[in-house]
Design an enzyme around this catalytic site. Sequence first.
Site, mmCIF file in Angstrom:
data_model
loop_
_atom_site.group_PDB
_atom_site.id
_atom_site.type_symbol
_atom_site.label_atom_id
_atom_site.label_comp_id
_atom_site.label_asym_id
_atom_site.label_seq_id
_atom_site.Cartn_x
_atom_site.Cartn_y
_atom_site.Cartn_z
ATOM 1 N N THR A 141 0.841 -1.195 0.000
ATOM 2 C CA THR A 141 0.000 0.000 0.000
ATOM 3 C C THR A 141 0.872 1.239 0.000
ATOM 4 O O THR A 141 1.893 1.286 0.698
ATOM 5 C CB THR A 141 -0.971 0.077 1.200
ATOM 6 O OG1 THR A 141 -1.508 1.405 1.262
ATOM 7 C CG2 THR A 141 -0.328 -0.221 2.526
ATOM 8 N N ASP A 143 -0.060 3.788 1.312
ATOM 9 C CA ASP A 143 -0.406 4.488 2.563
ATOM 10 C C ASP A 143 0.542 4.135 3.717
ATOM 11 O O ASP A 143 0.602 4.860 4.699
ATOM 12 C CB ASP A 143 -1.838 4.136 2.988
ATOM 13 C CG ASP A 143 -2.853 4.421 1.899
ATOM 14 O OD1 ASP A 143 -2.578 5.294 1.061
ATOM 15 O OD2 ASP A 143 -3.901 3.755 1.882
ATOM 16 N N GLY A 186 -3.425 8.640 1.402
ATOM 17 C CA GLY A 186 -2.988 8.037 2.663
ATOM 18 C C GLY A 186 -4.124 7.472 3.492
ATOM 19 O O GLY A 186 -3.896 6.937 4.567
#
Length: 371
Positions: A141, A143, A186
């Site tokens: 990810t 994020d 995010g």
Amino acid sequence: MDKLARLGVLTGGGDCPGLNAVIRAVAKSAMNDYDTTILGIEDGFEGFVQGRMHELKNADVSGIINLGGTLLGTSNRGDPWHFPVTGAGGQVEIQDLSDRVVDHYRRWQLDALIAIGGDGTLNISAKLSARGLNIVAVPKTIDNDLMATDQTFGHDTAVSIATEAIDRLHTTASAHHRVMVIEVMGRYAGWIALSAGLAGGADIILIPEIPFQWEAVYRKVRERSQHGKRFSIVCVAEGARCPEVGEIVKSYDVQRTDARQLGGVADFVAKKITEATELETRVTVLGHLQRGGAPTPFDRILATKFGALAARLAATRQFGMMTALHGTRVVPVPIQDAIAQLKLVPPDDPMIAAARSVGTSFGNECVSRPG
Ligand code: F6P
């Protein structure tokens, strides 16, 4: 002698730079070390439910380490327990089709499945492990919000792109004496905003983990103007919670693994700054540029280490495990450890202290420092 005759691989959730590098590493190391047949499952768990896959040969995974996206396709609408089915009248009904995944796994005679994905994919993987499927997960990810690994691949690329964007905004901001508000991705974590904001020298960084007050934001912008710095850069995480209204949700889609799509906070912040300070503001929403294109060398290396380890874990029957980065080493950890909770920016993160000491505001100071 470790054996791994037939290995499935899929990518689930949003795409992320480095997915192809993991697929390549999984496939090449399994083919080279265990003479494995690799089945690429298309579009994540959506394709698994629908029975879509094809064999990956060496040529299919050659020359792809530098490519963004994923050659297998991906989807964030494929939760087998929460699967959208469109009826004859066009209405969408959510159904539990998890049995179909188990059926396809058996019919394709898989010895194991490598699932590459974020928290949605990891949660599905944990549930399928409990149903008896042999699963090894690889966390991805941009994020960087997964517990149990110091970093996910894709994050470094996203931070690099966001930093370059802030650098570019600096020159135009200073030329026009404007306040530039840049919104980065995010989700519920502020890692991208914090890292890119610090690297790009943002004057104000707003993240979900630090509640902010409008007055502190206005004060910082005004003080900069009074000190002859007639521009400011505000780096805001899409999940930042505005006073009174909280996080800004752009849309809801019940077919997605996470129904809430965040977005719009930069517009809100810019409007408030203009109203309060009468300074001119402009908004940049970086969006999917942060996820597209070639992965950085760091992400390619991490993705390759994760992929090679995942193949080894599958061959040595260490199922229910996920690859993780601990310091400089890649290690196996239980999938459960990664999904227990989101990894948010802690209040004592050294990046926060460093940013504050160079004058960056997080919108929660009583007195701002020159920056
Ligand atoms: O999780 C990765 C991410 O890019 C988030 O930062 C963002 O909130 C979300 O995915 C966007 O999802 P989509 O690509 O479905 O719009």
